[in-house]
Design a protein around this motif. Structure first.
Motif, mmCIF file in Angstrom:
data_model
loop_
_atom_site.group_PDB
_atom_site.id
_atom_site.type_symbol
_atom_site.label_atom_id
_atom_site.label_comp_id
_atom_site.label_asym_id
_atom_site.label_seq_id
_atom_site.Cartn_x
_atom_site.Cartn_y
_atom_site.Cartn_z
ATOM 1 N N GLN A 136 -2.511 -16.127 1.376
ATOM 2 C CA GLN A 136 -3.021 -15.161 0.411
ATOM 3 C C GLN A 136 -2.387 -13.797 0.654
ATOM 4 O OE1 GLN A 136 -4.974 -15.960 -2.088
ATOM 5 N NE2 GLN A 136 -5.016 -18.080 -1.386
ATOM 6 N N SER A 137 -2.089 -13.106 -0.426
ATOM 7 C CA SER A 137 -1.568 -11.749 -0.316
ATOM 8 C C SER A 137 -2.699 -10.829 0.130
ATOM 9 C CB SER A 137 -1.036 -11.265 -1.660
ATOM 10 O OG SER A 137 0.026 -12.073 -2.070
ATOM 11 N N PRO A 138 -2.386 -9.816 0.922
ATOM 12 C CA PRO A 138 -3.450 -8.903 1.346
ATOM 13 C C PRO A 138 -4.038 -8.167 0.145
ATOM 14 C CG PRO A 138 -1.292 -8.095 2.044
ATOM 15 C CD PRO A 138 -1.084 -9.451 1.468
ATOM 16 N N ALA A 139 -5.336 -8.044 0.163
ATOM 17 C CA ALA A 139 -6.024 -7.389 -0.948
ATOM 18 C C ALA A 139 -5.894 -5.880 -0.806
ATOM 19 C CB ALA A 139 -7.490 -7.791 -0.961
ATOM 20 N N MET A 140 -5.520 -5.245 -1.885
ATOM 21 C CA MET A 140 -5.375 -3.789 -1.886
ATOM 22 C C MET A 140 -6.653 -3.182 -2.456
ATOM 23 S SD MET A 140 -2.368 -3.149 -0.697
ATOM 24 C CE MET A 140 -2.038 -1.493 -1.196
ATOM 25 N N GLN A 141 -7.246 -2.276 -1.687
ATOM 26 C CA GLN A 141 -8.429 -1.574 -2.156
ATOM 27 C C GLN A 141 -7.982 -0.294 -2.858
ATOM 28 O OE1 GLN A 141 -11.484 -2.657 -2.003
ATOM 29 N NE2 GLN A 141 -10.929 -4.508 -0.880
ATOM 30 N N PRO A 142 -8.427 -0.080 -4.062
ATOM 31 C CA PRO A 142 -8.025 1.153 -4.751
ATOM 32 C C PRO A 142 -8.616 2.380 -4.039
ATOM 33 C CG PRO A 142 -9.652 -0.061 -6.044
ATOM 34 C CD PRO A 142 -9.298 -0.912 -4.874
#
Length: 162
Positions: A136-142
């Motif tokens: 899974q790609s790392p989740a980016m937090q806005p």
């Protein structure tokens, strides 16, 4: 002139023509020839079942086995046919029989095209796993705009002291 035995299709005319020639019956010979169609496709041996496709018709006519799978997808849940164990345990003849009954695919690979497979072979492991959906790609937090400004000011101060 009447024919004593009814004819069903053109296949039956051959022996009747031979008999008419042998017994010198010109009238029956002429009548039988007039019954033949001018188009060979109208003859019974060229009539196929109408609901089948051309490939199925030819396969049925020539008693061909089912088409051999060209590409087997390893990522699919179906079991890929592997006859190598039969070859190693029972020999060449048993392998040929098994290959005729359940043929292996000619190429076994994942669901990517050949060009994508070549491109992925030049990539690192992380990219290959991410492309296949195994990583899974790392989740980016806005981030809020004010937080971004604060981080940039901090980086400017760090770079200025360096």
């Amino acid at each position: 002139m009447q024919i004593d035995v009814p004819l069903i299709n053109e296949v039956q005319i051959g022996p009747r023509l031979n008999a008419a020639i042998e017994h010198n019956r010109r009238g029956e010979f002429a009548l039988l020839l007039s019954l033949l169609s001018a188009d060979a496709r109208d003859m019974a041996q060229f009539q196929f079942q109408k609901e089948l496709s051309t490939d199925e018709k030819l396969q049925k006519q020539f008693d061909l086995p089912p088409k051999q799978c060209l590409i087997a997808d390893l990522s699919a849940k179906d079991i890929v046919v592997d006859n190598s164990a039969v070859f190693s345990e029972q020999g060449k003849t048993a392998f040929q029989l098994q290959q005729a009954l359940r043929p292996e695919a000619l190429v076994i690979r994942g669901n990517e095209s050949m060009a994508m497979t070549e491109a992925l072979s030049n990539c690192d492991l992380t990219t290959r796993l991410r492309q296949r959906g195994q990583l899974q790609s790392p989740a980016m937090q806005p981030m809020h705009f004010a937080e971004q400004l604060a981080i940039q000011r901090h980086l400017v101060s760090v770079l200025a002291t360096a």
